[in-house]
Write an enzyme that holds these catalytic residues in place. Structure first.
Site, PDB file in Angstrom:
ATOM      1  N   GLN A 396      -1.955 -12.677 -17.262  1.00  0.00           N
ATOM      2  CA  GLN A 396      -1.392 -11.560 -16.510  1.00  0.00           C
ATOM      3  C   GLN A 396      -0.836 -11.987 -15.157  1.00  0.00           C
ATOM      4  OE1 GLN A 396      -1.246  -8.560 -18.052  1.00  0.00           O
ATOM      5  NE2 GLN A 396      -2.175  -9.636 -19.780  1.00  0.00           N
ATOM      6  N   GLY A 397      -1.243 -13.133 -14.622  1.00  0.00           N
ATOM      7  CA  GLY A 397      -0.753 -13.555 -13.324  1.00  0.00           C
ATOM      8  C   GLY A 397      -1.625 -14.634 -12.708  1.00  0.00           C
ATOM      9  N   VAL A 399      -4.178 -15.788  -9.386  1.00  0.00           N
ATOM     10  CA  VAL A 399      -5.094 -15.230  -8.388  1.00  0.00           C
ATOM     11  C   VAL A 399      -5.220 -16.223  -7.231  1.00  0.00           C
ATOM     12  CG1 VAL A 399      -7.411 -14.358  -7.925  1.00  0.00           C
ATOM     13  CG2 VAL A 399      -6.368 -14.002 -10.175  1.00  0.00           C
ATOM     14  N   LYS A 413      -4.264 -10.943  -6.597  1.00  0.00           N
ATOM     15  CA  LYS A 413      -3.688 -11.227  -7.914  1.00  0.00           C
ATOM     16  C   LYS A 413      -2.201 -10.908  -7.887  1.00  0.00           C
ATOM     17  CE  LYS A 413      -4.086 -10.271 -12.855  1.00  0.00           C
ATOM     18  NZ  LYS A 413      -4.817  -9.557 -13.906  1.00  0.00           N
ATOM     19  N   ASP A 510     -10.702  -6.937 -22.536  1.00  0.00           N
ATOM     20  CA  ASP A 510     -10.681  -8.405 -22.491  1.00  0.00           C
ATOM     21  C   ASP A 510     -12.009  -8.941 -21.955  1.00  0.00           C
ATOM     22  OD1 ASP A 510      -9.649 -10.910 -22.909  1.00  0.00           O
ATOM     23  OD2 ASP A 510      -8.505 -10.981 -21.033  1.00  0.00           O
TER      24      ASP A 510
END
Length: 698
Positions: A396-397, A399, A413, A510
């Site tokens: 997702q990205g 951090v 994030k 998740d």
């Protein structure tokens, strides 16, 4: 006012530059060695010369050319591009005849230096003749006669006891061949043949007495050359090209920079040439005095009114240019600031900022619940998102670790992409997660929506992930059975809270050991809600694209694309098995269906070999009844039929019961308490490192 001050500074600088001293060496470099000036492109010390051939060593106030046999440097001439050096020679000081003897001089090889044809003369002293050869080809020569009289002085070298001749072209190396060259009398001058700088020879600028010692020195003039690309690095305002003929049908191309006649300094340096003499202080210009070669200043009246007008015009233009530059710069900054402001507003709208404001307007309880950070604030906190601040990368990205101005350490994030179709859902998640307050859930502090992609700011958790603690155990934090039971209980309690106690149920989607963080007291905290979804209370499932991590993914969800709260239960079951076995969710050592930890565990339990897959460390601790109870609970969580799985609330309660039965008496009891029979409230006990119980209620 500042512009006026700047103008005065520039004008004063220009005035002082006009009267500054000539510059011969690079900044920080010496321009003299003893009595010899060393102008650039030559230089003393590293970085002071144009290339290694032009390096000068200053030893005991005497300059030497280190690149060509440490020849002693006598003088340098920038205008003629020549230098005088001392070259050794051999002399015949006995009254004997020397037939076909050879004296080899300096070989300049691959250097950019040549023997100058304009400044050197081939000179023979004594009786006989000698020639100068280049690769066995005759270049020039001369012969002398010796009547019974004393030697002629050097400035009368016309064939009697001494002769001179020019060399027709530039040389790189030469050989002298002498025939019957001897001294006039037994006490006279040695017979010698040599190449020598004509001026220094005529005016006696080398020691004639040294010729009696057999191995003496003569001054020779060398021409130095520069290529166009070498001069291109300098600030050469007046450059000429010369083709130097070598005599073998080839030329060497050389370039030279010069100062104006009224200037001195090195023309190969920026502002190296400066006016000298009377012209250095001239206000109204400088003219040459006819026939003398000298210069003088123009009188003030010679320029008259036009001079004053020119000065005023020049100052006015300078101030005007400065004002125009300052105005242009200020306008540029204003335009840039306006563009940045508009771009941030556009990003804020695209990332759902208006939706967030609308929700806060319609629900007063949400006002000030979600902190909106500025892009500048988070850039400063993360050192402009420097790579050294990266805590981890995911699907997702990325951090980053950051520190806010108030000293708080946070995790920022940075999402990879923006799905504009999911903006409303994203804003809903931000709003609700900002209100989630559970000791085992990572706290979302706020977000930034004025950047290209949204930035989420949450509390920083310091001790890594549960995955690292399980698979890289250290002495600092041993994974005992009690510790594993506590961590499992904390995770289950957090998920039960998200499923049952929030205003809108939250499905994590998740759950895995890498998304369980450990704080400074090694308490578990559920994190990374990037794929989480909210559902209404009457909704039983979500139909979505399948997202998750292999090894933890619910097989039923994988087949149907319908995610339920029981899908989180399955993923938690895998984490529970990880805690029991110390194995990774996907193994590269096991084969077939045993590659999956969940399948491997279920098959072992079915075959009655469960104790063989448990982590040896917890088996040796005892408490087998509790371990088997947790294993049975994990089997229920991993049931392939989601309807047969327990809820997270039931899982949390069962883990509390198992943990309470394992702990020594007095350390806490998990129990059910009924409030008048109307409402069930579960009190979850959690234990810190000092075994002091604390509670969290949902």
């Amino acid at each position: 006012m500042k512009l006026l001050q700047l103008s005065l500074v520039i004008l004063i600088s220009l005035a002082s530059a006009a009267t500054s001293a000539p510059i011969y060496a690079r900044p920080g470099c010496k321009d003299r060695c003893g009595g010899v000036r060393i102008p650039y492109p030559f230089g003393i010390g590293t970085g002071c010369y144009i290339n290694e051939w032009y390096a000068v060593d200053c030893n005991l106030s005497t300059p030497y050319l280190s690149a060509i046999n440490n020849l002693r440097l006598l003088s340098l001439n920038l205008e003629n591009q020549t230098m005088a050096v001392n070259v050794s020679m051999n002399s015949n000081c006995a009254d004997t005849i020397r037939n076909n003897s050879q004296i080899l001089s300096v070989d300049l090889g691959d250097s950019p230096f040549l023997f100058s044809r304009e400044d050197n003369k081939f000179t023979v002293e004594g009786c006989g003749n000698a020639v100068i050869l280049e690769q066995n080809n005759l270049v020039t020569g001369c012969s002398t006669i010796c009547p019974n009289q004393t030697n002629n002085p050097r400035n009368n070298c016309y064939g009697i006891n001494c002769c001179q001749t020019t060399i027709p072209y530039y040389l790189k190396t030469y050989t002298i061949d002498t025939t019957r060259l001897q001294s006039q009398d037994s006490g006279g001058v040695c017979g010698s043949a040599f190449l020598v700088d004509e001026q220094m020879y005529s005016f006696g600028k080398f020691s004639r007495q040294s010729a009696f010692v057999g191995n003496s020195f003569v001054p020779i003039s060398l021409r130095w050359t520069l290529r166009l690309e070498e001069i291109g690095e300098s600030d050469c305002s007046s450059m000429t090209r010369e083709d130097l003929y070598l005599g073998n049908g080839t030329n060497i191309e050389s370039y030279k920079c010069t100062c104006k006649p009224i200037e001195e300094g090195s023309p190969y340096l920026t502002n190296g040439c400066q006016a000298v003499g009377p012209c250095a202080t001239c206000i109204n210009g400088c003219v040459q005095i006819n026939g003398t070669g000298n210069f003088t200043c123009l009188p003030t009246q010679a320029r008259g009114k036009s001079s004053t007008t020119g000065v005023i015009l020049g100052v006015s233009i300078s101030i005007g240019v400065l004002l125009l530059t300052a105005t242009t710069f200020a306008l540029y900054k204003l335009i840039q600031k306006t563009k940045d402001k508009r771009q941030k507003a556009r990003f804020f709208k695209r990332n759902g900022g208006l939706l967030l404001k609308q929700q806060e307007t319609t629900d007063e309880g949400l006002v000030d619940k979600t902190t909106l950070f500025t892009a500048k604030e988070l850039e400063k906190a993360t050192d402009h998102f420097h790579e050294n601040r990266i805590l981890g990368r995911g699907g997702q990205g990325t951090v980053y670790k950051g520190m806010l101005t108030d000293g708080r350490i946070v995790a920022v994030k940075r999402s990879k992409i923006v799905d504009e179709s999911q903006l409303e859902q994203f804003i809903n998640e931000v709003v609700i997660l900002s209100q989630v307050n559970h000791r085992n859930v990572v706290k979302l502090l706020g977000c930034c929506l004025e950047t290209e992609v949204p930035l989420l700011v949450s509390e920083f958790v310091s001790n890594g992930t549960l995955y690292e603690q399980i698979h890289n155990e250290t002495d600092e934090f041993p994974m005992t059975l009690n510790t594993r039971l506590r961590i499992a209980t904390e995770i289950a309690g957090a998920l039960a809270y998200l499923h049952s106690a929030t205003s809108i149920p939250i499905y994590h989607r998740d759950i895995k050991s890498t998304n369980i963080l450990m704080d400074d007291k090694f308490r578990a905290k559920v994190s990374d809600f990037g794929t989480s979804r909210f559902v209404s209370i009457d909704q039983t499932h979500l139909t979505t694209l399948v997202k998750g991590t292999f090894g933890y993914l619910d097989p039923e969800y994988f087949q149907s694309s319908q995610f339920t709260e029981k899908s989180d239960v399955y993923s938690f079951g895998v984490v529970l098995v990880e805690l029991l076995t110390g194995e990774r969710p996907i193994s590269v050592t096991r084969i077939g269906e045993h590659r999956s930890l969940a399948t491997h565990f279920m098959l072992a339990m079915e075959e009655g070999e469960g104790m063989g897959v448990f982590d040896r460390r917890i088996v040796e601790e005892g408490g087998r009844v509790e371990v088997m109870a947790v294993a049975e609970l994990a089997l229920r969580c991993l049931n392939l039929n989601g309807k047969n799985r327990p809820t997270m609330k039931e899982v949390a309660l069962e883990l509390e019961r198992i943990r309470a039965s394992y702990l020594p008496s007095g350390n806490g009891v998990g129990k059910l308490k009924y409030n008048g029979g109307m409402e069930e409230e579960m009190i979850l006990f959690s234990y810190d490192d000092d075994d002091i119980p604390s509670t969290s209620t949902y």
